[in-house]
Design an enzyme around this catalytic site. Structure first.
Site, PDB file in Angstrom:
ATOM      1  N   LYS A  66       0.983  -1.276  -0.031  1.00 46.92           N
ATOM      2  CA  LYS A  66       0.091   0.100  -0.086  1.00 46.92           C
ATOM      3  C   LYS A  66       0.610   1.124   0.014  1.00 46.92           C
ATOM      4  O   LYS A  66       2.170   1.165   0.446  1.00 46.92           O
ATOM      5  CB  LYS A  66      -0.809   0.104   1.363  1.00 46.92           C
ATOM      6  CG  LYS A  66      -2.158   0.741   1.024  1.00 46.92           C
ATOM      7  CD  LYS A  66      -3.303  -0.069   0.360  1.00 46.92           C
ATOM      8  CE  LYS A  66      -4.588   0.807   0.332  1.00 46.92           C
ATOM      9  NZ  LYS A  66      -5.620  -0.358  -0.195  1.00 46.92           N
TER      10      LYS A  66
HETATM   11  P1  NAD Z   1     -13.820   7.405  -2.276  1.00 44.36           P
HETATM   12  O1  NAD Z   1     -12.914   8.399  -2.112  1.00 44.36           O
HETATM   13  O2  NAD Z   1     -14.336   7.052  -3.653  1.00 44.36           O
HETATM   14  O3  NAD Z   1     -15.310   7.607  -1.372  1.00 44.36           O
HETATM   15  C1  NAD Z   1     -15.099   7.576  -0.048  1.00 44.36           C
HETATM   16  C2  NAD Z   1     -16.514   7.675   0.492  1.00 44.36           C
HETATM   17  O4  NAD Z   1     -16.437   7.902   1.874  1.00 44.36           O
HETATM   18  C3  NAD Z   1     -17.112   9.197   0.300  1.00 44.36           C
HETATM   19  O5  NAD Z   1     -18.472   9.264  -0.257  1.00 44.36           O
HETATM   20  C4  NAD Z   1     -16.648  10.049   1.365  1.00 44.36           C
HETATM   21  O6  NAD Z   1     -17.536  11.218   1.523  1.00 44.36           O
HETATM   22  C5  NAD Z   1     -17.093   9.013   2.396  1.00 44.36           C
HETATM   23  N1  NAD Z   1     -16.366   9.250   3.767  1.00 44.36           N
HETATM   24  C6  NAD Z   1     -15.074   9.405   3.870  1.00 44.36           C
HETATM   25  N2  NAD Z   1     -14.717   9.725   5.226  1.00 44.36           N
HETATM   26  C7  NAD Z   1     -15.956   9.323   5.703  1.00 44.36           C
HETATM   27  C8  NAD Z   1     -16.512   9.584   7.120  1.00 44.36           C
HETATM   28  N3  NAD Z   1     -15.776   9.703   8.271  1.00 44.36           N
HETATM   29  N4  NAD Z   1     -17.845   9.359   7.487  1.00 44.36           N
HETATM   30  C9  NAD Z   1     -18.755   9.213   6.481  1.00 44.36           C
HETATM   31  N5  NAD Z   1     -18.493   9.081   5.271  1.00 44.36           N
HETATM   32  C10 NAD Z   1     -17.103   9.179   5.150  1.00 44.36           C
HETATM   33  O7  NAD Z   1     -13.257   5.822  -1.709  1.00 44.36           O
HETATM   34  P2  NAD Z   1     -13.489   4.495  -1.905  1.00 44.36           P
HETATM   35  O8  NAD Z   1     -12.599   3.980  -3.188  1.00 44.36           O
HETATM   36  O9  NAD Z   1     -14.795   4.365  -2.171  1.00 44.36           O
HETATM   37  O10 NAD Z   1     -12.979   3.819  -0.756  1.00 44.36           O
HETATM   38  C11 NAD Z   1     -13.646   3.506   0.554  1.00 44.36           C
HETATM   39  C12 NAD Z   1     -13.129   2.432   1.352  1.00 44.36           C
HETATM   40  O11 NAD Z   1     -12.994   1.227   0.328  1.00 44.36           O
HETATM   41  C13 NAD Z   1     -11.596   2.842   1.511  1.00 44.36           C
HETATM   42  O12 NAD Z   1     -11.409   2.256   3.105  1.00 44.36           O
HETATM   43  C14 NAD Z   1     -10.973   1.941   0.725  1.00 44.36           C
HETATM   44  O13 NAD Z   1      -9.694   1.544   1.228  1.00 44.36           O
HETATM   45  C15 NAD Z   1     -11.592   0.582   0.455  1.00 44.36           C
HETATM   46  N6  NAD Z   1     -11.460   0.009  -0.835  1.00 44.36           N
HETATM   47  C16 NAD Z   1     -11.647   0.481  -1.974  1.00 44.36           C
HETATM   48  C17 NAD Z   1     -11.410  -0.324  -2.994  1.00 44.36           C
HETATM   49  C18 NAD Z   1     -11.630   0.457  -4.577  1.00 44.36           C
HETATM   50  O14 NAD Z   1     -11.647  -0.246  -5.306  1.00 44.36           O
HETATM   51  N7  NAD Z   1     -11.796   1.590  -4.519  1.00 44.36           N
HETATM   52  C19 NAD Z   1     -11.285  -1.411  -2.955  1.00 44.36           C
HETATM   53  C20 NAD Z   1     -11.131  -2.083  -1.706  1.00 44.36           C
HETATM   54  C21 NAD Z   1     -11.339  -1.269  -0.403  1.00 44.36           C
END
Ligand code: NAD
Length: 426
Positions: A116
């Site tokens: 990461k």
């Molecule tokens: P993103 O930036 O596209 O979206 C994040 C969302 O969470 C946004 O809507 C934001 O407003 C909201 N958010 C952030 N902090 C918050 C809080 N404290 N309370 C409420 N809402 C909050 O990110 P993403 O790619 O959707 O990733 C989200 C999570 O999933 C992370 O933990 C990331 O590591 C994990 N993840 C992502 C992927 C991927 O393919 N993008 C794959 C596996 C895991």
């Protein structure tokens, strides 16, 4: 054994994701009666790189950013894992996320290790050209450490397809030829895979379908609350609504929406896109992010960030199934409370593995130079997620442990076995 990164005097903090990961790792390793030497090795990341990158800002001044890449394990193949931009990025978070990538790739049985990366920055206050310079310098600093056979970055919070395109281009300029397989999550036009954008959300849908089948829940009568409206939560909400689930709650950083008859997900996401906030959305009750997590529902999907379900609120969580879209949304302290409440957990290292699975497909397609249809990608994804769900549940039954522990045990067992097969070059 003491945590290698924490001196004895330091108290374990519930909100430290690395501590949360290590507590589960230790418990799983003990249940597996892991060989003590392999245990010793797997407790440490393989390599950690911290570096400081100067970036020319639009006002003509230079700013120096702190950046990380942690390569946790290579036993099963090249390291794999996203890059996160944000003001709160820190080494312990990146370490935890790197380890989770190792376990996640092992749970779904794809031939990658875990890594990461992250940069401490305020991406929302930076212009596209500042972000491009930051990304290119980050990539250039890592030239000796990343590559299709070494470590393959991908998007994570606050990074996207454009950032991946800049990374791929920077690496390719130095290699003197185009190297598409150096990153995944690229735009489809330059080597991205069809279905990658939706993959994590689709993976969540697949495991929720499996969990519902296990509990005889009919999607049409299943109420879902989703925290996070981004790449994971937003896509999961849309796909689940299309499948017939009733999405009663959605939340992002700006607040939460609840409608017991079901939200119109398209309209919520459209509103968010236009207004950058959920404030003012009329067809729902408004509440705080904390409150929405505690609403009565059948499936709760935290898909935003770490440490949302802790020892402080776990007792008030009322769902039947907890499917973790985010990495590390539940702390180790909360695990026990959730388990006592008989909530069925689809742990993050299984629930959100759809993203890395299609990243693996992207890497395979790049290396073959032959591209699959979206239907082929989705069908292979389903096959892998359903198998992994079954593998975790078989471990649950075999070792009489909860699903979280079973997921870790399955992953550690696979990584340990492969480490043993390769032998230790010491
Ligand atoms: P993103 O930036 O596209 O979206 C994040 C969302 O969470 C946004 O809507 C934001 O407003 C909201 N958010 C952030 N902090 C918050 C809080 N404290 N309370 C409420 N809402 C909050 O990110 P993403 O790619 O959707 O990733 C989200 C999570 O999933 C992370 O933990 C990331 O590591 C994990 N993840 C992502 C992927 C991927 O393919 N993008 C794959 C596996 C895991």
């Amino acid at each position: 054994m003491a945590n290698p990164f924490v001196d004895d005097a330091k108290i374990i903090r519930e909100d430290n994701p690395f501590e949360s990961m290590m507590q589960r790792f230790d418990e799983a390793a003990a249940r597996l009666h892991l060989d003590p030497n392999i245990y010793k090795i797997l407790r440490w990341p393989n390599r950690e790189i911290t570096f400081y990158i100067p970036v020319l800002m639009d006002d003509g001044n230079y700013q120096v950013f702190t950046a990380y890449r942690v390569q946790h394990n290579f036993a099963r193949g090249p390291a794999k894992g996203g890059v996160r931009y944000g003001p709160d990025v820190c080494l312990d978070e990146v370490r935890a996320l790197a380890a989770w990538m190792t376990w996640k790739c092992a749970v779904v049985n794809i031939p990658f290790g875990g890594a990461k990366g992250g940069i401490i920055c305020e991406p929302r206050q930076m212009s596209p050209s500042e972000l491009e310079r930051l990304t290119r310098r980050y990539t250039a600093e890592l030239l000796d450490f990343i590559g299709p056979e070494r470590d393959v970055p991908a998007p994570d919070m606050n990074t996207n397809e454009q950032v991946m395109a800049w990374m791929m281009d920077t690496y390719s300029m130095h290699a003197r030829h185009t190297v598409t397989a150096v990153v995944t999550g690229k735009p489809v036009e330059i080597g991205g895979s069809l279905g990658r954008r939706e993959a994590t959300g689709r993976g969540l849908l697949i495991v929720c379908n499996e969990a519902c089948r296990k509990y005889n829940l009919d999607p049409e009568r299943t109420r879902v609350v989703i925290q996070g409206c981004g790449n994971v939560g937003g896509v999961a909400a849309l796909l689940m609504m299309q499948e017939g689930y009733k999405i009663v709650g959605m939340a992002d950083l700006t607040g939460a929406l609840y409608n017991k008859t079901g939200l119109d997900v398209k309209s919520v996401l459209g509103y968010l896109k236009e207004h950058k906030t959920v404030e003012g959305y009329v067809e729902a009750e408004h509440m705080t992010n904390e409150e929405i997590l505690e609403m009565d529902c059948d499936i709760l999907i935290p898909a935003a960030t770490e440490n949302q379900i802790t020892s402080h609120n776990a007792d008030r969580i009322k769902c039947r199934i907890l499917a973790e879209g985010a990495n590390g949304p539940t702390t180790a302290e909360a695990d026990e409370i959730i388990s006592e409440k008989n909530i069925y957990v689809v742990a993050d290292i299984l629930a959100n593995a759809g993203g890395v699975t299609v990243s693996y497909f992207e890497w395979v397609q790049n290396r073959m130079g032959f591209y699959w249809t979206e239907a082929e990608v989705n069908s292979r994804l389903k096959h892998i997620m359903v198998n992994a769900f079954g593998d975790v549940n078989r471990f649950c039954e075999k070792y009489k442990v909860n699903t979280r522990l079973a997921s870790y045990m399955l992953a550690i067992d696979r990584v340990a076995y492969d480490t043993h097969l390769r032998g230790i070059y010491a």
